[in-house]
Design an enzyme around this catalytic site. Structure first.
Site, mmCIF file in Angstrom:
data_model
loop_
_atom_site.group_PDB
_atom_site.id
_atom_site.type_symbol
_atom_site.label_atom_id
_atom_site.label_comp_id
_atom_site.label_asym_id
_atom_site.label_seq_id
_atom_site.Cartn_x
_atom_site.Cartn_y
_atom_site.Cartn_z
ATOM 1 N N LYS A 305 1.015 -1.207 0.091
ATOM 2 C CA LYS A 305 0.162 -0.083 0.128
ATOM 3 C C LYS A 305 1.078 1.226 -0.152
ATOM 4 O O LYS A 305 0.384 2.334 -0.643
ATOM 5 C CB LYS A 305 -0.922 0.095 1.146
ATOM 6 C CG LYS A 305 -2.086 -1.099 0.891
ATOM 7 C CD LYS A 305 -3.142 -1.111 2.153
ATOM 8 C CE LYS A 305 -3.956 -2.072 1.942
ATOM 9 N NZ LYS A 305 -5.142 -2.231 2.959
ATOM 10 N N ASP A 343 -10.399 1.891 1.822
ATOM 11 C CA ASP A 343 -10.611 1.118 2.803
ATOM 12 C C ASP A 343 -11.129 2.048 4.173
ATOM 13 O O ASP A 343 -12.157 1.810 5.032
ATOM 14 C CB ASP A 343 -9.281 0.940 3.597
ATOM 15 C CG ASP A 343 -8.536 -0.690 3.091
ATOM 16 O OD1 ASP A 343 -9.217 -1.243 2.420
ATOM 17 O OD2 ASP A 343 -7.325 -0.554 3.122
HETATM 18 P P1 NAP Z 1 -0.473 -4.200 8.878
HETATM 19 O O1 NAP Z 1 -0.506 -2.748 8.071
HETATM 20 O O2 NAP Z 1 0.657 -5.145 8.782
HETATM 21 O O3 NAP Z 1 -0.636 -3.641 10.408
HETATM 22 C C1 NAP Z 1 -0.791 -4.636 11.319
HETATM 23 C C2 NAP Z 1 -1.488 -4.218 12.745
HETATM 24 O O4 NAP Z 1 -1.312 -5.288 13.726
HETATM 25 C C3 NAP Z 1 0.106 -3.366 13.499
HETATM 26 O O5 NAP Z 1 -0.695 -2.269 14.083
HETATM 27 C C4 NAP Z 1 0.357 -4.459 14.252
HETATM 28 O O6 NAP Z 1 1.108 -3.872 15.487
HETATM 29 C C5 NAP Z 1 -0.775 -5.285 14.755
HETATM 30 N N1 NAP Z 1 -0.430 -6.598 15.182
HETATM 31 C C6 NAP Z 1 -0.117 -7.493 14.287
HETATM 32 N N2 NAP Z 1 0.043 -8.731 14.817
HETATM 33 C C7 NAP Z 1 -0.211 -8.257 16.328
HETATM 34 C C8 NAP Z 1 -0.196 -9.111 17.605
HETATM 35 N N3 NAP Z 1 -0.091 -10.308 17.542
HETATM 36 N N4 NAP Z 1 -0.476 -8.417 18.859
HETATM 37 C C9 NAP Z 1 -0.713 -7.009 18.763
HETATM 38 N N5 NAP Z 1 -0.810 -6.384 17.532
HETATM 39 C C10 NAP Z 1 -0.444 -6.858 16.351
HETATM 40 O O7 NAP Z 1 -1.978 -4.597 8.381
HETATM 41 P P2 NAP Z 1 -3.136 -3.787 7.879
HETATM 42 O O8 NAP Z 1 -3.304 -3.939 6.301
HETATM 43 O O9 NAP Z 1 -3.573 -2.750 8.710
HETATM 44 O O10 NAP Z 1 -4.218 -5.190 8.249
HETATM 45 C C11 NAP Z 1 -4.541 -5.486 9.675
HETATM 46 C C12 NAP Z 1 -5.915 -6.211 9.657
HETATM 47 O O11 NAP Z 1 -6.940 -5.691 9.146
HETATM 48 C C13 NAP Z 1 -5.615 -7.737 8.881
HETATM 49 O O12 NAP Z 1 -6.329 -8.454 9.627
HETATM 50 C C14 NAP Z 1 -6.455 -7.339 7.600
HETATM 51 O O13 NAP Z 1 -6.714 -8.446 7.177
HETATM 52 C C15 NAP Z 1 -7.318 -6.518 8.147
HETATM 53 N N6 NAP Z 1 -7.965 -5.665 6.841
HETATM 54 C C16 NAP Z 1 -9.364 -5.667 6.609
HETATM 55 C C17 NAP Z 1 -10.005 -5.157 5.611
HETATM 56 C C18 NAP Z 1 -11.344 -5.228 5.257
HETATM 57 O O14 NAP Z 1 -11.903 -5.109 4.362
HETATM 58 N N7 NAP Z 1 -12.061 -5.806 6.209
HETATM 59 C C19 NAP Z 1 -9.188 -4.225 5.029
HETATM 60 C C20 NAP Z 1 -7.739 -4.042 5.412
HETATM 61 C C21 NAP Z 1 -7.237 -4.640 6.314
HETATM 62 P P3 NAP Z 1 2.521 -3.645 15.186
HETATM 63 O O15 NAP Z 1 2.797 -2.157 14.787
HETATM 64 O O16 NAP Z 1 2.994 -3.514 16.771
HETATM 65 O O17 NAP Z 1 3.395 -4.544 14.489
#
Ligand code: NAP
Length: 595
Positions: A305, A343
C-alpha cells in the site's frame, strides 16, 4: 485453427487404472471441460493394444493422449512413462491410428516421429501437439521464439510451450509469444505460483487451450486452477483480446476473496472484465511490465500500500494522501496511475450505519461526531480508521503493540496515543466506539481477541477489521455484553464496491456481489438431467453401511460421491475430500458411484 476460436479448457486426468480414468472422463465432461488429457503414463501396466481402444471408444469429449516421457518430467518427480522409448512411441502411433483427437509428443523426439507418421500409410484426423517443458525458468524472448520455430519445423499441428515463472513478470514473455502466434495454434503456460495468471489469462492472448484440474489436489502441474474456477469464477469461455484485466496485487494473495466478488459483479453487468490474483515480488517492476492500457485496475494489499502511494506520485487522491496508503490504483486513459483509498470509506460508513441502524444515532450528520473512537493497531487499516474517524469529528485514541507507531499515527491525525497494555483500564467514559485493525483473531487463531470481554463494557459499538472468520472472538464478546457489532466483512464489501466503480465507471451490483460470497460455487457442478441416481450407485445414508470400508466412513479413493445440487448433480471425489469422507461430510441424498 482460426485465431478467433475460443480458448479450450483442458483437464488433465491422472489415474492409476483405466476404469478410474474412464470415470474421470465422465466427470471431466460434467465439469464443463472441452478436452481431457489422458496422462496414460500414470496408469499402472498400461497396455496400449487393449487399453487405448477402451479409453477412446464412446469418449464423451475430445481427448489428448499423453504418455509423458520420464526425461520430460521434473527431475525429482518420479513421474513419467515406465516402458522403453520404442514402446512409448508405439503407443502414440496406436493412438494416432485409432483417431484420438490429439496426441502429445515432446520436441526432443518430435522431428523424426512426426515425419515417420506423416510419411506412413496411416490416415488419421488426429492433431499432433509438439510440447516442450522448462522446469527451471522462463527463457529470454529470443530463446523462446527460436525454440518455438524449432517446434513448428517438426511438422506438428499445435505447439505447446510450458515454462516455469520465477516472478510474475516472466509470464509477460509467455503472453508475448501467444500474441505473436500469427494464427498458428499455440499453447503457452507458465508453471509455479507466480505463473497462475498465464492459466487465467491465456484466452485473452489467443492461447489454443488452458489447463484446469478436475478438483483441488488433482493438478498435473504446479499453479493449476480447477476447471470450475476457470469457468465459474474467471469466465474464461467468454474472455477475448478486448477483456479488461483488473486484480489484487499482494503477497500473499491467493486467499483473497476479491476474485469471487469482482468477477461476479462483472458477470452480473455483462462487462468484459476479469479480476485475477497477482502474486507480486516487486510492485514497481510489476506495474512497469504490465503497462498495457487494458491492465486497468488494481486492488493493492499487504505489503504494497505504501509502494503504491509512492508510485502514483502526485496523482493520489487526498484521502489516500492523508492516510498515507493507497489500496486502489487505476491506469487512466493517458497511461498515468492514480491512487485511491477505499478502506477508509468502507470501514467508516459501515460503522456509521451500524450506529444508525441500532438507534444509537439520530442526527443527520455523522453519528461519530464527538464520540470517543478507539483504534487498536497503527498499520494500514489503523491509519484509515483513525484518519476517517477524525475527518468525521470524532475524538480519536490509538493503541498499538508498538507504542512508537501509535504515537506517530496519533500525532499525524491529532489523536491520543495509548499503550496497548493499558487499554483494558482505559474507560474515561461509556458509549465509546472500538475498532480493531490488528490481525489478532484472524484464522487460524480464532479464539484470540485484542481486548478482554470485561474491558468491552465501556463500548457501545465494536468493529473488527478482521473478516476471516466473519464473527471473530472480539465480536462474539461484544454481542454477549450487548454492544453493537460491525464485521470486517461489511468493510470488505464496501471497499470493494468503491473499487468496482473506479475500475468500471459504473456502480457495483451490490446484491449480486454479496451473494457471491454467501453462496460461492461448489465443486463439480454436474449436469445429469434428472435426480434419478446414476447407474452403478448406492445411496449414502445413515442406514447404508458406509462404514464397511473401515468402520469410520467411506473410503472415497474408490468411489465418487454425487449429491443433488440445484437442478442437477454435484460430484466430490477422493482428491476433494481427502482419502476418507466422514459420515458428517456426506450431504443427505447423496450417492456413491462405484468405479
Ligand atoms: P499492517 O499494516 O501489517 O498492520 C498490522 C497491525 O496489527 C499493526 O498495528 C501491528 O502492530 C498489529 N499486530 C499484528 N500482530 C499483532 C499481535 N500479535 N499483537 C498485537 N498487535 C499486532 O496490516 P493492515 O493492512 O493494517 O491489516 C490489519 C488487519 O486488518 C488484517 O487482519 C487485515 O486482514 C484487516 N483488513 C481488513 C480489511 C477489510 O476490508 N475488512 C481491509 C484491510 C485490512 P505493530 O505495529 O506493533 O506491529
Amino acid at each position: 485453427m482460426e485465431r478467433s476460436q475460443k480458448c479450450l479448457i483442458c483437464t488433465p486426468l491422472i489415474a492409476k487404472t483405466v476404469n478410474e480414468m474412464l470415470f474421470q472422463l465422465q466427470l471431466a465432461k460434467e465439469s464443463g471441460a472441452d478436452v481431457a488429457e489422458l496422462r496414460v503414463d500414470h496408469i499402472t501396466d498400461f497396455n496400449a493394444e487393449s487399453d487405448l481402444p477402451l479409453l477412446l471408444k464412446d469418449r464423451p469429449l475430445p481427448v489428448i493422449v499423453t504418455p509423458r516421457a520420464k526425461w520430460e518430467c521434473k527431475a525429482d518427480s518420479n513421474e513419467g512413462y515406465e516402458g522403453n522409448e520404442e514402446a512409448r512411441q508405439d503407443l502414440l502411433r496406436k493412438a494416432y491410428e485409432l483417431g484420438a483427437d490429439y496426441i502429445d509428443v515432446e520436441l526432443k523426439v518430435a522431428g523424426e516421429f512426426v515425419k515417420k507418421l506423416k510419411d506412413s500409410s496411416i490416415k488419421s484426423s488426429t492433431k499432433i501437439i509438439v510440447s516442450n517443458h522448462n522446469w527451471e525458468l522462463t527463457p529470454s524472448q529470443e530463446e523462446i521464439d527460436a525454440t518455438i520455430e524449432q517446434m513448428w519445423a517438426t511438422g506438428g499441428d499445435i505447439v505447446k510451450y510450458v515454462t516455469t515463472a520465477k516472478d510474475i513478470t516472466d509470464v509477460a514473455r509467455v503472453f508475448h509469444f501467444l500474441s505473436e502466434a500469427k494464427g498458428r495454434p499455440t499453447i503457452g503456460l507458465a508453471m509455479g505460483p507466480t505463473g497462475m495468471i498465464s492459466r487465467l489469462l491465456s484466452p485473452k492472448f489467443g492461447g489454443y487451450l488452458t489447463f484446469g484440474a478436475l478438483s483441488k489436489g488433482q493438478e498435473s502441474a504446479p499453479g493449476q486452477p480447477t476447471v470450475q474456477d476457470l469457468i465459474e469464477v474467471y469466465r474464461v469461455k467468454s474472455m477475448d483480446r478486448e477483456t479488461v484485466v483488473c486484480g489484487v496485487v499482494g503477497k500473499p494473495v491467493y486467499h483473497s476473496k476479491g476474485p469471487i466478488l469482482h468477477n461476479r459483479g462483472f458477470a452480473e453487468l455483462n462487462l468484459n472484465y476479469v479480476y485475477v490474483p497477482f502474486l507480486v515480488d516487486d510492485f514497481a517492476h510489476f506495474m512497469s511490465v504490465y503497462s498495457e492500457s487494458d491492465f486497468r485496475g488494481f486492488s493493492v494489499t499487504i505489503p504494497y500500500k505504501e509502494d503504491a502511494l509512492r508510485l502514483c506520485g502526485d496523482k493520489v487522491e487526498f484521502v489516500a494522501k492523508g492516510i498515507g496508503a493507497v489500496n486502489t490504483v487505476i491506469r487512466e486513459k493517458d497511461g498515468e496511475l492514480k491512487g485511491y483509498n477505499t478502506d477508509c470509506e468502507g470501514a467508516l460508513s459501515a460503522i456509521e450505519d451500524g450506529l444508525r441502524h441500532s438507534g444509537l444515532a439520530t442526527n443527520s450528520e455523522s453519528p461519530l461526531k464527538d464520540k470517543l473512537f478507539v483504534v487498536i493497531g497503527a498499520g494500514g487499516a489503523g491509519k484509515a480508521l483513525a484518519y476517517g474517524a477524525k475527518e468525521r469529528h470524532a475524538r480519536v485514541a490509538v493503541a498499538n503493540r508498538n507504542y512508537e507507531r501509535a504515537k506517530t499515527l496519533a500525532e499525524s491525525v491529532g489523536a491520543e496515543a495509548i499503550e496497548l497494555e493499558k487499554l483494558a483500564d482505559f474507560r474515561p467514559e461509556t458509549g465509546m466506539i472500538l475498532a480493531n485493525s490488528t490481525s489478532i483473531g484472524m484464522e487460524p487463531e480464532v479464539t484470540k481477541s485484542p481486548i478482554s470481554k470485561d474491558a468491552l463494557s465501556a463500548y457501545s459499538l465494536v468493529f473488527d477489521a478482521v473478516y476471516t472468520p466473519k464473527e471473530t472472538q472480539l465480536l462474539k464478546d461484544a454481542i454477549e455484553i450487548g454492544a453493537v457489532d460491525v464485521s470486517g466483512e461489511e468493510m470488505f464489501y464496501r471497499q470493494a464496491f468503491a473499487q468496482f466503480k473506479y475500475f468500471t465507471g459504473v456502480p457495483a451490483p451490490e446484491r449480486a456481489m454479496r451473494d457471491a460470497l454467501s453462496s460461492p460455487p461448489v465443486a463439480h457442478k454436474g449436469t445429469l438431467p434428472t435426480r434419478t441416481p446414476p447407474p452403478r450407485t448406492f445411496p449414502v445414508s445413515a442406514q447404508c453401511s458406509i462404514g464397511m470400508f473401515n468402520g469410520r466412513g467411506l473410503r472415497v479413493s474408490q468411489f465418487v460421491c454425487a449429491y443433488p445440487f440445484k437442478n442437477g448433480w454435484s460430484f466430490s471425489h477422493s482428491a476433494h475430500f481427502g482419502m476418507l469422507m466422514e459420515r458428517s461430510q456426506v450431504p443427505s441424498g447423496s450417492f456413491a458411484l462405484r468405479y
